[in-house]
Design an enzyme around this catalytic site. Structure first.
Site, PDB file in Angstrom:
ATOM      1  N   ARG A 207      -0.486  -9.148  13.341  1.00  0.00           N
ATOM      2  CA  ARG A 207      -1.088  -8.203  12.382  1.00  0.00           C
ATOM      3  C   ARG A 207      -1.845  -8.966  11.290  1.00  0.00           C
ATOM      4  O   ARG A 207      -2.913  -8.542  10.854  1.00  0.00           O
ATOM      5  CB  ARG A 207       0.004  -7.337  11.740  1.00  0.00           C
TER       6      ARG A 207
ATOM      7  N   ARG B 252      11.015  -0.697  10.960  1.00  0.00           N
ATOM      8  CA  ARG B 252       9.890  -0.425  11.868  1.00  0.00           C
ATOM      9  C   ARG B 252       9.870  -1.391  13.050  1.00  0.00           C
ATOM     10  O   ARG B 252      10.184  -2.569  12.890  1.00  0.00           O
ATOM     11  CB  ARG B 252       8.570  -0.547  11.092  1.00  0.00           C
TER      12      ARG B 252
ATOM     13  N   LYS C 157       0.838  -1.210   0.000  1.00  0.00           N
ATOM     14  CA  LYS C 157       0.000   0.000   0.000  1.00  0.00           C
ATOM     15  C   LYS C 157       0.874   1.263   0.000  1.00  0.00           C
ATOM     16  O   LYS C 157       0.694   2.148  -0.834  1.00  0.00           O
ATOM     17  CB  LYS C 157      -0.912   0.027   1.257  1.00  0.00           C
TER      18      LYS C 157
ATOM     19  N   ARG D 188      11.894  -5.052   4.799  1.00  0.00           N
ATOM     20  CA  ARG D 188      11.568  -3.629   4.579  1.00  0.00           C
ATOM     21  C   ARG D 188      12.455  -2.697   5.414  1.00  0.00           C
ATOM     22  O   ARG D 188      12.624  -2.884   6.611  1.00  0.00           O
ATOM     23  CB  ARG D 188      10.114  -3.362   4.945  1.00  0.00           C
TER      24      ARG D 188
ATOM     25  N   ARG E 271     -10.236  -0.134   8.057  1.00  0.00           N
ATOM     26  CA  ARG E 271      -9.875  -1.538   8.292  1.00  0.00           C
ATOM     27  C   ARG E 271     -10.963  -2.293   9.015  1.00  0.00           C
ATOM     28  O   ARG E 271     -10.827  -3.488   9.254  1.00  0.00           O
ATOM     29  CB  ARG E 271      -8.639  -1.630   9.178  1.00  0.00           C
TER      30      ARG E 271
HETATM   31  P1  AP5 Z   1       4.728  -1.554   1.869  1.00  0.00           P
HETATM   32  O1  AP5 Z   1       4.346  -0.752   0.678  1.00  0.00           O
HETATM   33  O2  AP5 Z   1       5.458  -0.872   2.959  1.00  0.00           O
HETATM   34  O3  AP5 Z   1       3.446  -2.365   2.442  1.00  0.00           O
HETATM   35  P2  AP5 Z   1       2.160  -1.854   3.213  1.00  0.00           P
HETATM   36  O4  AP5 Z   1       0.996  -2.499   2.578  1.00  0.00           O
HETATM   37  O5  AP5 Z   1       2.171  -0.371   3.324  1.00  0.00           O
HETATM   38  O6  AP5 Z   1       2.430  -2.559   4.605  1.00  0.00           O
HETATM   39  P3  AP5 Z   1       2.344  -2.017   6.100  1.00  0.00           P
HETATM   40  O7  AP5 Z   1       3.180  -2.941   6.925  1.00  0.00           O
HETATM   41  O8  AP5 Z   1       2.670  -0.559   6.164  1.00  0.00           O
HETATM   42  O9  AP5 Z   1       0.832  -2.254   6.392  1.00  0.00           O
HETATM   43  P4  AP5 Z   1       0.166  -2.371   7.777  1.00  0.00           P
HETATM   44  O10 AP5 Z   1      -1.238  -2.281   7.377  1.00  0.00           O
HETATM   45  O11 AP5 Z   1       0.567  -3.540   8.568  1.00  0.00           O
HETATM   46  O12 AP5 Z   1       0.817  -1.146   8.600  1.00  0.00           O
HETATM   47  P5  AP5 Z   1       0.345   0.350   8.847  1.00  0.00           P
HETATM   48  O13 AP5 Z   1       1.530   1.201   8.917  1.00  0.00           O
HETATM   49  O14 AP5 Z   1      -0.738   0.715   7.914  1.00  0.00           O
HETATM   50  O15 AP5 Z   1       5.576  -2.806   1.327  1.00  0.00           O
HETATM   51  C1  AP5 Z   1       6.122  -3.750   2.232  1.00  0.00           C
HETATM   52  C2  AP5 Z   1       7.506  -4.184   1.731  1.00  0.00           C
HETATM   53  O16 AP5 Z   1       7.336  -4.901   0.516  1.00  0.00           O
HETATM   54  C3  AP5 Z   1       8.451  -3.015   1.427  1.00  0.00           C
HETATM   55  O17 AP5 Z   1       9.742  -3.370   1.776  1.00  0.00           O
HETATM   56  C4  AP5 Z   1       8.335  -2.837  -0.109  1.00  0.00           C
HETATM   57  O18 AP5 Z   1       9.523  -2.333  -0.651  1.00  0.00           O
HETATM   58  C5  AP5 Z   1       8.046  -4.281  -0.548  1.00  0.00           C
HETATM   59  N1  AP5 Z   1       7.185  -4.360  -1.740  1.00  0.00           N
HETATM   60  C6  AP5 Z   1       6.102  -3.581  -2.058  1.00  0.00           C
HETATM   61  N2  AP5 Z   1       5.562  -3.972  -3.225  1.00  0.00           N
HETATM   62  C7  AP5 Z   1       6.314  -5.029  -3.659  1.00  0.00           C
HETATM   63  C8  AP5 Z   1       6.241  -5.870  -4.810  1.00  0.00           C
HETATM   64  N3  AP5 Z   1       5.296  -5.698  -5.762  1.00  0.00           N
HETATM   65  N4  AP5 Z   1       7.147  -6.880  -4.920  1.00  0.00           N
HETATM   66  C9  AP5 Z   1       8.083  -7.077  -3.941  1.00  0.00           C
HETATM   67  N5  AP5 Z   1       8.211  -6.296  -2.844  1.00  0.00           N
HETATM   68  C10 AP5 Z   1       7.327  -5.295  -2.703  1.00  0.00           C
HETATM   69  O19 AP5 Z   1      -0.291   0.214  10.303  1.00  0.00           O
HETATM   70  C11 AP5 Z   1       0.536  -0.058  11.408  1.00  0.00           C
HETATM   71  C12 AP5 Z   1      -0.318  -0.260  12.639  1.00  0.00           C
HETATM   72  O20 AP5 Z   1      -1.039   0.953  12.935  1.00  0.00           O
HETATM   73  C13 AP5 Z   1      -1.399  -1.346  12.555  1.00  0.00           C
HETATM   74  O21 AP5 Z   1      -0.900  -2.638  12.851  1.00  0.00           O
HETATM   75  C14 AP5 Z   1      -2.410  -0.844  13.600  1.00  0.00           C
HETATM   76  O22 AP5 Z   1      -1.962  -1.162  14.904  1.00  0.00           O
HETATM   77  C15 AP5 Z   1      -2.346   0.666  13.431  1.00  0.00           C
HETATM   78  N6  AP5 Z   1      -3.346   1.137  12.446  1.00  0.00           N
HETATM   79  C16 AP5 Z   1      -3.090   1.673  11.238  1.00  0.00           C
HETATM   80  N7  AP5 Z   1      -4.244   1.959  10.603  1.00  0.00           N
HETATM   81  C17 AP5 Z   1      -5.240   1.597  11.416  1.00  0.00           C
HETATM   82  C18 AP5 Z   1      -6.654   1.613  11.308  1.00  0.00           C
HETATM   83  N8  AP5 Z   1      -7.264   2.060  10.202  1.00  0.00           N
HETATM   84  N9  AP5 Z   1      -7.384   1.141  12.352  1.00  0.00           N
HETATM   85  C19 AP5 Z   1      -6.783   0.702  13.475  1.00  0.00           C
HETATM   86  N10 AP5 Z   1      -5.445   0.639  13.642  1.00  0.00           N
HETATM   87  C20 AP5 Z   1      -4.679   1.074  12.614  1.00  0.00           C
HETATM   88 MG    MG Z   2       2.358   0.974   4.905  1.00  0.00          MG
END
Ligand code: AP5
Ligand code: MG
Length: 215
Positions: free
Chosen positions: A171, A160, A14, A124, A90
């Site tokens: 997660r 992270r 994402k 990552r 989510r």
């Molecule tokens: P990346 O693009 O970073 O993936 P992402 O989908 O953004 O993954 P996140 O880990 O950020 O998602 P998340 O939902 O767990 O965390 P968030 O920060 O939102 O890509 C990942 C890796 O893969 C990178 O190294 C990239 O280079 C690589 N990659 C990408 N595309 C690729 C491809 N095509 N091929 C190969 N490699 C690739 O949330 C964190 C925490 O915050 C949650 O756990 C929760 O506690 C809280 N939170 C956030 N939002 C909410 C909400 N709406 N409600 C409640 N709690 C929330």
């Molecule tokens: Mg992310």
């Protein structure tokens, strides 16, 4: 540019796709995860409340997240350029709350299996200055110099705190328990949901996203 949501499991891509869009569009990128990490770093009340949930791989309570997104969507850049939401909604309640505050044009679902995600999460690294996301296991996404940002000279990349195997498992389970009802909610509106095979290369997923957004 349509107002859209990037929806997918932890590590689905994402944030990386949002970064690609930001390279050519002024659309506001609203990542709830990034907003929480910023609040934690600044020691704000939201950050203090969110930290324990994030460290445990659980969702931050809806009341906190929804309030934060409402405030963010009310800012001028969103009025002017629209928004792409990354990691929100989510839960079903978050999706319903969003429906009350903004008009959504597209929901992009990144489909990817658990076994592909773990390697992505563990590989990552990101730049604390510009936010660029890298992956040490992928040639397309590797930094040119190990541990350093390609754009911000001399800046060390960081990992992270929730990017470890144990928190990833939690997660992932959280995602499994909530995602289906959110997707079902959006699937009721014909033509709203577009799907991308998130297991493919970065260039492929970016092309697919552009097709869905009609860019
Ligand atoms: P990346 O693009 O970073 O993936 P992402 O989908 O953004 O993954 P996140 O880990 O950020 O998602 P998340 O939902 O767990 O965390 P968030 O920060 O939102 O890509 C990942 C890796 O893969 C990178 O190294 C990239 O280079 C690589 N990659 C990408 N595309 C690729 C491809 N095509 N091929 C190969 N490699 C690739 O949330 C964190 C925490 O915050 C949650 O756990 C929760 O506690 C809280 N939170 C956030 N939002 C909410 C909400 N709406 N409600 C409640 N709690 C929330
Ligand atoms: Mg992310």
């Amino acid at each position: 540019m349509p107002n859209f949501v990037l929806f997918g499991a932890p590590g689905a891509g994402k944030g990386t796709l949002a970064g690609k869009i930001k390279k050519f569009s002024p659309i506001a990128h609203i990542s709830t995860g990034d907003l929480f990490r910023y609040n934690i770093k600044e020691g704000t009340p939201i950050g203090k409340e969110a930290k324990s949930y994030i460290d445990a791989g659980k969702l931050v309570p809806d009341s906190v997240v929804i309030g934060m997104v409402k405030d963010r969507i009310a800012l001028d850049d969103v009025k002017e350029h629209g928004f792409m939401l990354d990691g929100f909604p989510r839960t079903l309640d978050q999706a319903k709350a969003l429906n009350e505050i903004a008009k959504l044009d597209v929901v992009v679902v990144l489909d990817i299996a658990k076994e592909d995600l773990k390697k992505r999460i563990l590989g990552r690294w990101s730049c604390p200055k510009c936010g660029e996301i890298y992956n040490i296991y992928n040639d397309e996404l590797k930094p040119k110099v190990e541990g350093k940002c390609d754009k911000c000279e001399d800046t060390n990349l960081t990992h992270r705190s929730d990017d470890n195997e144990e928190t990833f498992e939690k997660r992932w389970n959280t995602y499994l328990s909530q995602s289906e009802e959110v997707i079902n909610y959006y699937d009721k509106t014909e033509g709203l949901v577009g799907r991308v095979d998130g297991t493919r290369t970065m260039s492929y997923t970016e092309d697919e996203l552009r097709k869905i957004l009609k860019l």
